[in-house]
Design a protein around this motif. Structure first.
Motif, PDB file in Angstrom:
ATOM      1  N   ALA A 177       0.822  -1.207   0.000  1.00  0.00           N
ATOM      2  CA  ALA A 177       0.000   0.000   0.000  1.00  0.00           C
ATOM      3  C   ALA A 177       0.855   1.255   0.000  1.00  0.00           C
ATOM      4  O   ALA A 177       0.432   2.289  -0.505  1.00  0.00           O
ATOM      5  N   GLN A 201      -7.065  -3.510  -0.342  1.00  0.00           N
ATOM      6  CA  GLN A 201      -8.255  -2.724  -0.681  1.00  0.00           C
ATOM      7  C   GLN A 201      -8.649  -1.823   0.491  1.00  0.00           C
ATOM      8  O   GLN A 201      -8.917  -0.634   0.322  1.00  0.00           O
ATOM      9  N   GLN A 236      -6.333   1.051   0.916  1.00  0.00           N
ATOM     10  CA  GLN A 236      -6.504   2.109  -0.075  1.00  0.00           C
ATOM     11  C   GLN A 236      -7.825   2.854   0.094  1.00  0.00           C
ATOM     12  O   GLN A 236      -8.025   3.890  -0.519  1.00  0.00           O
ATOM     13  N   ARG A 258      -3.190   1.974  -7.108  1.00  0.00           N
ATOM     14  CA  ARG A 258      -2.960   3.329  -6.628  1.00  0.00           C
ATOM     15  C   ARG A 258      -2.026   3.261  -5.424  1.00  0.00           C
ATOM     16  O   ARG A 258      -2.205   2.440  -4.538  1.00  0.00           O
ATOM     17  N   VAL A 289      -0.833   5.563  -2.336  1.00  0.00           N
ATOM     18  CA  VAL A 289      -1.067   6.818  -1.640  1.00  0.00           C
ATOM     19  C   VAL A 289       0.264   7.344  -1.135  1.00  0.00           C
ATOM     20  O   VAL A 289       1.049   6.601  -0.547  1.00  0.00           O
TER      21      VAL A 289
END
Lengths: 231, 514
Positions: free
Chosen positions: B73, B150, B153, B266, B268
């Motif tokens: 992540a 998941q 995020q 994605r 972060v």
């Protein structure tokens, strides 16, 4: 004559009412603030939302319970006016036959319509490869082949620049001249209404004023219109 | 607009095939007289082992997934997308292939034992509880990682920016931002994996067994194959159904945030993880997890290359059988899924029919179907038909999960246009819904084909010595200690499962479109 007789529809806490008559061949602009119910009114006429009460008739025929596809109405939305996986010609052809099995004559008609809106030779392309203006033209080509007596425009040209929008309104006028259809369009700009509409209704506070002739209305605007235009 | 008879036909068939066998099982267990059938000490041990291995497998998978998903992540690196794709791979990996790969790494003659031998240590003991838990972690660590990734995020980027301006570091930001998220996501992930491990069969068939390491699912198989004690098999199937049913109902109540779809690409940006220690730990978690997932499969491929030359002819015959079973299963699953998914656009509850497939375990279904067929025909003659049917029912919930949102999106985006143009019935299906759902259709068909190709469940119950699917043939070679030939068959099975998935998925993508 298109009649909306004592229509009412409650959505959440709001109740929309409409009671008006529009002569065949008229070009009506619906003007008014966002959320006042302009799109709701088009959805009622197109048959996407059934009214709670009242009737909709066209030339005396009751449309209130007819399915959207069975109404004498073609409509252009703000977006998603084409199926992106079909070609431009197929998208136009759907206006003739929902099953898309076109005869040679019908295919030729599609070509003529594309030609007329200035998209000659682009029939085999996918809508995603066209510019915004070209997509609007393709949508108008479908209106042309549909030959329905009522055309509804729910701000399909909102994303276009002023010059392009003017071109599109000219094209709409050309299509209407040819088919003799009655127009109802949603608009935010008084100049759009002036450019094309013979009549204007003000939609405010979930109700609609009877259609008035465009110039008469703007020279002597009612309070609701003055509030909307400001100044 | 959508005709109702295909929906009723499909839904009725699914209900009949899922509920019918259960009724047969209940009936048979009741006939034998539940009171006269005592729950023996061995059955009690099977129940306890089922629960023990599931608790351990789920807990380990979820715990190990925390550092791995955290690293994924918050780190951007080359191969990150490939690693996330790899985490989806165990879903379509034949269980028996993975188990053989794990044996090549952790088995008595495996890589680890050789390594320990260099230091004069005894080899690893893989059979029994260790091995079962190890294999379940192999399959479910990736699933847990995807679910947690998941959830990670879903924390808005603004929160991390806020944390940075407040100068929260390391432990502080973990406590404020990440711990609450984990508290929400962990129970759901744990329950899903617990339920999966409870009804796992092939892993326990190979690595378990014996009085100390038999699950209920394996006990059903043994009662059936070794003793042909149908009443006892039915009684065990009843217990298993109730157990899995309870867990599934609890799990459905939890929102586990199923990580089947996309959107995991994605990263972060964060300001609280730049320390050397944090970097080293993240790198370690990622390297170890990758090795753990890749090494067994790499070993199997390597061994398989040597074994492929000496494959007995039965393996090639089994390959054709498996391909036909997998393709029939895929066709059946799609034929059932499409009408149900179309109806689910308007009536979401219909999707629940498919979920019954998750509750019923393959061996319970198999037992029930055997009991139904037995009075009329020799069930062994119908082994492949039953296998294709059960595989289709097992894949149905996943196919629906993929199809329903795509169809719903197509209706939301273009339904009004289709209405205005009078597109109804078949024309709407052909011109709007099927083209818009083409990718998920291909993906769902690929999943079904790969799952069916690699399945070693109900076929083990029904097959006679002369017929086998490829996974069963591979298991027979392993049981006969023909390790090289088994590895060759494993490579063949792996390649054909992945190829089936790839072909369908690719077919769904088609040429590039808007």
């Amino acid at each position: 004559m298109l009649r909306l007789e004592n229509l009412s529809l409650t959505q959440g806490v709001f109740t929309m009412t409409a009671d008006m008559a529009l002569p065949a061949g008229a070009r009506l602009a619906l003007i008014g603030p966002s959320g006042a119910g302009k799109s709701t009114l088009l959805n009622l006429i197109a048959g996407f939302t059934p009214p709670d009460q009242g009737r909709i008739t066209w030339q005396g025929d009751d449309l209130t319970d007819a399915a959207p596809g069975a109404r004498p109405v073609s409509i252009l939305f703000q977006d998603n006016n084409h199926f992106p996986h079909l070609t431009v010609a197929q998208n136009v052809g759907l206006g003739l036959r929902p099953a898309l099995k076109l005869t040679a004559a019908e295919a030729a008609e599609v070509d003529r319509a594309l030609d007329q809106v200035g998209l000659a030779g682009m029939g085999t392309r996918k809508p995603g490869t066209l510019s915004g203006g070209q997509q609007s033209r393709a949508a108008l080509a479908r209106v042309l082949v549909q030959k329905k007596p009522i055309v509804l425009l729910d701000e399909p040209f909102a994303a276009l620049g002023p010059a392009l929008k003017g071109e599109m309104l000219d094209l709409v006028a050309e299509v209407l001249d040819q088919t003799g259809a009655t127009l109802i369009m949603v608009s935010h700009q008084p100049e759009d209404a002036r450019a094309i509409a013979s009549h204007v209704s003000v939609v405010a506070d979930r109700t609609i004023t009877p259609p008035q002739e465009t110039e008469a209305l703007f020279t002597n605007p009612p309070q609701a219109l003055r509030d909307y235009l400001g100044g | 607009m959508i005709r109702s008879w295909p929906v009723f036909l499909a839904a009725g068939l699914v209900l009949l095939c899922l509920i019918g066998p259960l009724i047969a099982v209940f009936h048979r267990a009741g006939e034998a007289g539940l009171t006269s059938l005592t729950f023996s000490a061995a059955d009690g041990a099977a129940l306890r082992f089922s629960l023990l291995q599931s608790v351990l497998s789920a807990s380990l998978s979820v715990l190990l997934a925390i550092p791995v998903s955290r690293a994924l992540a918050r780190r951007r690196f080359r191969g990150r997308a490939a690693l996330i794709t790899l985490l989806g791979a165990p879903f379509i990996l034949p269980v028996i292939v993975a188990v053989m790969g794990l044996l090549a790494v952790f088995g008595r003659n495996g890589l680890m034992s050789d390594l320990l031998g260099l230091f004069g240590l005894p080899p690893v003991q893989i059979y029994g509880l260790h091995g079962v838990v190890l294999a379940h972690v192999f399959f479910n660590l990736p699933l847990a990682t995807r679910i947690l990734l998941q959830a990670w995020q879903d924390i808005p980027a603004e929160r991390f920016r806020l944390a940075a301006t407040l100068r929260l570091h390391g432990w502080q930001s973990f406590r404020v931002l990440e711990a609450p998220m984990l508290m929400r996501a962990l129970p759901g992930a744990w329950l899903v994996i617990f339920a999966l491990c409870l009804s796992s069969f092939a892993v326990v068939l190979v690595l378990g067994g014996g009085p100390k390491a038999t699950t209920l699912e394996l006990a059903i198989y043994q009662a059936f194959r070794f003793d042909f004690d149908l009443a006892r098999a039915a009684m065990l199937a009843l217990v298993q159904t109730v157990l899995v049913g309870i867990v599934a109902i609890v799990a459905l109540g939890q929102d586990s945030g199923q990580a089947l779809g996309a959107g995991l690409d994605r990263v972060v940006q964060r300001w609280d993880a730049s320390g050397v220690m944090a970097r080293v730990l993240d790198a370690l978690a990622l390297v170890l997890a990758t090795l753990f997932l890749v090494l067994p499969i790499a070993m199997l491929v390597w061994d398989g290359l040597w074994g492929i030359a000496q494959l007995p002819p039965q393996v090639w015959r089994a390959l054709w059988v498996s391909l036909i079973v997998a393709l029939s299963s895929t066709a059946l699953c799609m034929a059932l899924a499409l009408p149900i998914a179309l109806a689910a656009i308007r009536h979401p509850r219909i999707e629940g029919i498919g979920l019954i497939g998750i509750v019923s375990s393959p061996l319970v279904l198999g037992t029930g179907l055997f009991l139904i067929i037995h009075p009329f025909a020799n069930p062994l003659k119908l082994a492949f038909v039953v296998t294709a049917l059960v595989n289709a029912l097992m894949a149905l919930p996943f196919a629906l999960r993929v199809l329903v949102p795509a169809l719903r999106e197509a209706e939301a985006g273009y339904g009004r246009l289709a209405d205005a143009l009078g597109l109804t019935g078949y024309a709407r299906l052909r011109l709007l819904l099927l083209p818009r759902a083409r990718r998920p259709l291909g993906f769902a068909a690929g999943l079904t084909a790969a799952l069916s190709m690699g399945d070693l469940g109900v076929i083990a119950l029904f097959a006679d010595p002369n017929r086998a699917t490829l996974p069963l043939q591979m298991y027979r070679l392993m049981s006969a200690y023909r390790v090289e030939a088994a590895a060759g068959a494993g490579l063949l099975l792996l390649a054909s499962s992945l190829a089936l998935f790839w072909i369908f998925d690719r077919g769904g993508r088609g040429h590039v479109e808007a």
